[in-house]
Design a protein around this motif. Structure first.
Motif, PDB file in Angstrom:
ATOM      1  N   LEU A   1      -3.312 -23.882  29.136  1.00 57.88           N
ATOM      2  CA  LEU A   1      -3.664 -24.325  29.667  1.00 57.88           C
ATOM      3  C   LEU A   1      -2.159 -25.138  30.148  1.00 57.88           C
TER       4      LEU A   1
ATOM      5  N   PRO B   1      -5.604 -35.921  30.132  1.00 58.74           N
ATOM      6  CA  PRO B   1      -6.693 -36.467  29.512  1.00 58.74           C
ATOM      7  C   PRO B   1      -7.194 -35.553  27.796  1.00 58.74           C
TER       8      PRO B   1
ATOM      9  N   GLY C   1      -5.447 -23.021  22.631  1.00 61.31           N
ATOM     10  CA  GLY C   1      -6.291 -23.505  24.159  1.00 61.31           C
ATOM     11  C   GLY C   1      -4.678 -24.568  25.238  1.00 61.31           C
TER      12      GLY C   1
ATOM     13  N   LYS D   1     -14.573 -44.069  17.914  1.00 60.49           N
ATOM     14  CA  LYS D   1     -14.548 -42.757  17.453  1.00 60.49           C
ATOM     15  C   LYS D   1     -13.663 -41.910  15.812  1.00 60.49           C
TER      16      LYS D   1
HETATM   17  P1  ADP Z   1     -12.162 -33.965  25.038  1.00 62.57           P
HETATM   18  O1  ADP Z   1     -12.450 -34.667  23.447  1.00 62.57           O
HETATM   19  O2  ADP Z   1     -12.026 -34.977  26.278  1.00 62.57           O
HETATM   20  O3  ADP Z   1     -12.611 -32.722  25.203  1.00 62.57           O
HETATM   21  P2  ADP Z   1     -10.473 -32.104  23.979  1.00 62.57           P
HETATM   22  O4  ADP Z   1      -8.635 -32.201  23.208  1.00 62.57           O
HETATM   23  O5  ADP Z   1     -11.099 -31.069  23.842  1.00 62.57           O
HETATM   24  O6  ADP Z   1     -10.858 -33.754  24.444  1.00 62.57           O
HETATM   25  O7  ADP Z   1     -10.165 -31.481  25.705  1.00 62.57           O
HETATM   26  C1  ADP Z   1      -8.874 -31.531  26.687  1.00 62.57           C
HETATM   27  C2  ADP Z   1      -8.930 -30.131  27.928  1.00 62.57           C
HETATM   28  O8  ADP Z   1      -8.933 -29.775  27.668  1.00 62.57           O
HETATM   29  C3  ADP Z   1     -10.103 -30.593  28.509  1.00 62.57           C
HETATM   30  O9  ADP Z   1     -10.390 -30.336  29.617  1.00 62.57           O
HETATM   31  C4  ADP Z   1     -10.954 -29.138  27.867  1.00 62.57           C
HETATM   32  O10 ADP Z   1     -12.206 -28.015  29.088  1.00 62.57           O
HETATM   33  C5  ADP Z   1      -9.708 -28.482  27.215  1.00 62.57           C
HETATM   34  N1  ADP Z   1      -9.785 -27.163  26.615  1.00 62.57           N
HETATM   35  C6  ADP Z   1     -10.014 -27.730  25.160  1.00 62.57           C
HETATM   36  N2  ADP Z   1      -9.646 -26.580  24.648  1.00 62.57           N
HETATM   37  C7  ADP Z   1      -9.851 -25.445  25.466  1.00 62.57           C
HETATM   38  C8  ADP Z   1      -9.447 -23.256  25.612  1.00 62.57           C
HETATM   39  N3  ADP Z   1      -9.246 -23.682  24.504  1.00 62.57           N
HETATM   40  N4  ADP Z   1      -9.315 -23.396  26.986  1.00 62.57           N
HETATM   41  C9  ADP Z   1      -8.686 -24.123  27.517  1.00 62.57           C
HETATM   42  N5  ADP Z   1      -8.752 -25.340  27.590  1.00 62.57           N
HETATM   43  C10 ADP Z   1      -9.643 -25.857  26.771  1.00 62.57           C
END
Ligand code: ADP
Length: 146
Positions: free
Chosen positions: A20, A7, A16, A41
């Motif tokens: 993952l 999510p 990033g 949001k």
């Molecule tokens: P949220 O609004 O739920 O934080 P994001 O889109 O910012 O949503 O992030 C979703 C997931 O991806 C989170 O678990 C975050 O830690 C992970 N994430 C975001 N950027 C990175 C990155 N550069 N490297 C690894 N995981 C990331």
């Protein structure tokens, strides 16, 4: 069948996130990338744009599904028969927040387990929040985008 939900807001999806997901593909039979819809949001990209961006990246990946999701992530997992949540950890502040989230989701989500992957160092500075700032400020965000 091992189903994981990844999510997030993905506003926008960054390299990033992509890294993952790619690392998680061998761990699960299916990964549902669940794009958040939250009326409170303010997003830079619309839901449709965010879904399109993600679907484009993973078009060749049969294990990846892209969906939208509103409301509690834990209930969404139950709905999708997903036993796992996938999240990334970049640093200690991610950890503190994610720890709480994971513990609460485990209770609300009927035992859903969160699987964490620690971001590779070359991606741990990348966040959608800062990428949005670069874009809004007229900078070139392409080094961070898939
Ligand atoms: P949220 O609004 O739920 O934080 P994001 O889109 O910012 O949503 O992030 C979703 C997931 O991806 C989170 O678990 C975050 O830690 C992970 N994430 C975001 N950027 C990175 C990155 N550069 N490297 C690894 N995981 C990331």
């Amino acid at each position: 069948m091992k189903i994981a939900v990844f999510p997030g807001s993905f506003d926008p999806i960054t390299i990033g996130h992509v890294e993952l997901v790619r690392r998680a593909i061998p761990l699960f039979d299916k990964i549902i990338i669940a794009v958040g819809v939250n009326s409170q949001k303010k997003y830079l990209y619309t839901l449709e744009e965010r879904i399109h961006q993600i679907a484009d990246v993973f078009v060749q990946e049969p294990k990846i599904e892209v969906d939208k999701h509103e409301g509690l992530t834990a209930l969404y997992c139950i709905n999708k028969n997903a036993q796992y949540l996938l999240r990334g950890l970049r640093n200690a502040s991610d950890f503190d927040y994610e720890k709480q989230l994971s513990q609460m989701n485990h209770i609300i989500g009927d035992g859903v387990e969160t699987v964490f992957l620690i971001s590779h160092p070359q991606y741990s500075h990348i966040s959608s929040t800062l990428v949005r700032e670069v874009i809004k400020g007229g900078g070139d965000a392409s080094p961070f985008l898939p």
